[in-house]
Write a protein that holds these residues in place. Sequence first.
Motif, PDB file in Angstrom:
ATOM      1  N   ILE A   1       0.836  -1.199   0.000  1.00 25.81           N
ATOM      2  CA  ILE A   1       0.000   0.000   0.000  1.00 25.81           C
ATOM      3  C   ILE A   1       0.871   1.249   0.000  1.00 25.81           C
ATOM      4  CG2 ILE A   1      -1.627   1.352   1.398  1.00 25.81           C
ATOM      5  CD1 ILE A   1      -2.913  -1.344   2.205  1.00 25.81           C
ATOM      6  N   GLU A   2       1.904   1.249   0.834  1.00 23.56           N
ATOM      7  CA  GLU A   2       2.819   2.402   0.892  1.00 23.56           C
ATOM      8  C   GLU A   2       3.597   2.554  -0.413  1.00 23.56           C
ATOM      9  OE1 GLU A   2       3.824   2.416   5.669  1.00 23.56           O
ATOM     10  OE2 GLU A   2       4.876   1.027   4.341  1.00 23.56           O
TER      11      GLU A   2
ATOM     12  N   LYS B   1       1.307   4.070  -3.052  1.00 21.07           N
ATOM     13  CA  LYS B   1       1.125   5.513  -2.824  1.00 21.07           C
ATOM     14  C   LYS B   1       2.331   6.288  -3.341  1.00 21.07           C
ATOM     15  CE  LYS B   1      -1.986   5.527   1.141  1.00 21.07           C
ATOM     16  NZ  LYS B   1      -3.097   6.191   0.503  1.00 21.07           N
TER      17      LYS B   1
ATOM     18  N   SER C   1      -7.306  10.595  -2.473  1.00 19.59           N
ATOM     19  CA  SER C   1      -7.365   9.637  -1.360  1.00 19.59           C
ATOM     20  C   SER C   1      -6.323   8.539  -1.538  1.00 19.59           C
ATOM     21  CB  SER C   1      -8.767   9.040  -1.224  1.00 19.59           C
ATOM     22  OG  SER C   1      -9.037   8.111  -2.248  1.00 19.59           O
ATOM     23  N   TRP C   2      -5.991   8.206  -2.781  1.00 15.65           N
ATOM     24  CA  TRP C   2      -4.977   7.191  -3.048  1.00 15.65           C
ATOM     25  C   TRP C   2      -3.585   7.669  -2.664  1.00 15.65           C
ATOM     26  CZ3 TRP C   2      -6.669   5.868  -8.727  1.00 15.65           C
ATOM     27  CH2 TRP C   2      -7.860   5.132  -8.701  1.00 15.65           C
TER      28      TRP C   2
ATOM     29  N   SER D   1      -1.733  10.670   2.975  1.00 15.77           N
ATOM     30  CA  SER D   1      -0.981  10.049   4.066  1.00 15.77           C
ATOM     31  C   SER D   1      -1.838   8.974   4.729  1.00 15.77           C
ATOM     32  CB  SER D   1      -0.616  11.120   5.095  1.00 15.77           C
ATOM     33  OG  SER D   1      -0.111  10.521   6.252  1.00 15.77           O
ATOM     34  N   PRO D   2      -1.249   7.827   5.027  1.00 11.90           N
ATOM     35  CA  PRO D   2      -2.013   6.746   5.659  1.00 11.90           C
ATOM     36  C   PRO D   2      -2.635   7.153   7.002  1.00 11.90           C
ATOM     37  CG  PRO D   2       0.175   5.982   5.020  1.00 11.90           C
ATOM     38  CD  PRO D   2       0.136   7.456   4.779  1.00 11.90           C
ATOM     39  N   ASN D   3      -2.134   8.208   7.615  1.00 11.17           N
ATOM     40  CA  ASN D   3      -2.673   8.681   8.899  1.00 11.17           C
ATOM     41  C   ASN D   3      -4.047   9.315   8.754  1.00 11.17           C
ATOM     42  OD1 ASN D   3      -0.064   8.023   9.461  1.00 11.17           O
ATOM     43  ND2 ASN D   3       0.582  10.066  10.025  1.00 11.17           N
TER      44      ASN D   3
ATOM     45  N   ALA E   1      -7.695   8.469   3.610  1.00 10.65           N
ATOM     46  CA  ALA E   1      -6.718   7.721   2.809  1.00 10.65           C
ATOM     47  C   ALA E   1      -7.290   6.371   2.371  1.00 10.65           C
ATOM     48  CB  ALA E   1      -5.440   7.514   3.596  1.00 10.65           C
ATOM     49  N   ARG E   2      -7.034   6.040   1.120  1.00 11.88           N
ATOM     50  CA  ARG E   2      -7.450   4.758   0.559  1.00 11.88           C
ATOM     51  C   ARG E   2      -6.262   4.149  -0.177  1.00 11.88           C
ATOM     52  NH1 ARG E   2     -10.734   5.917   3.554  1.00 11.88           N
ATOM     53  NH2 ARG E   2     -12.950   6.167   3.356  1.00 11.88           N
ATOM     54  N   PRO E   3      -6.190   2.828  -0.262  1.00  7.23           N
ATOM     55  CA  PRO E   3      -5.089   2.214  -1.002  1.00  7.23           C
ATOM     56  C   PRO E   3      -5.224   2.481  -2.499  1.00  7.23           C
ATOM     57  CG  PRO E   3      -6.402   0.537   0.150  1.00  7.23           C
ATOM     58  CD  PRO E   3      -7.040   1.861   0.402  1.00  7.23           C
TER      59      PRO E   3
END
Length: 82
Positions: free
Chosen positions: A4-5, A8, A44-45, A48-50, A54-56
């Motif tokens: 996922i990271e 992004k 959203s993709w 930041s995951p925080n 946020a979406r994958p």
Amino acid sequence: MTEIERNKERLKKLMLLHGKTSRHIAILLARVTGDRLSARTVQSWSASPNLVSARPCPGWALYILETELQIIAEENLMNRKY
């Protein structure tokens, strides 16, 4: 780093490298897939995951973007030559 990271980061790099906004990316993906995508979805993709929003980023979107942006870059290069 998780997938996922990585996705992004790939999306952010593509946008930066090709000078494309979330809106441009949404339009390009919509044109290729026939699906309706909003700039907000693309945001959203890459968020930041925080963040709650946020979406994958899906792998299919990155595949299409990498392919289409490469084609566009090559076409632009060819147009400059002639």
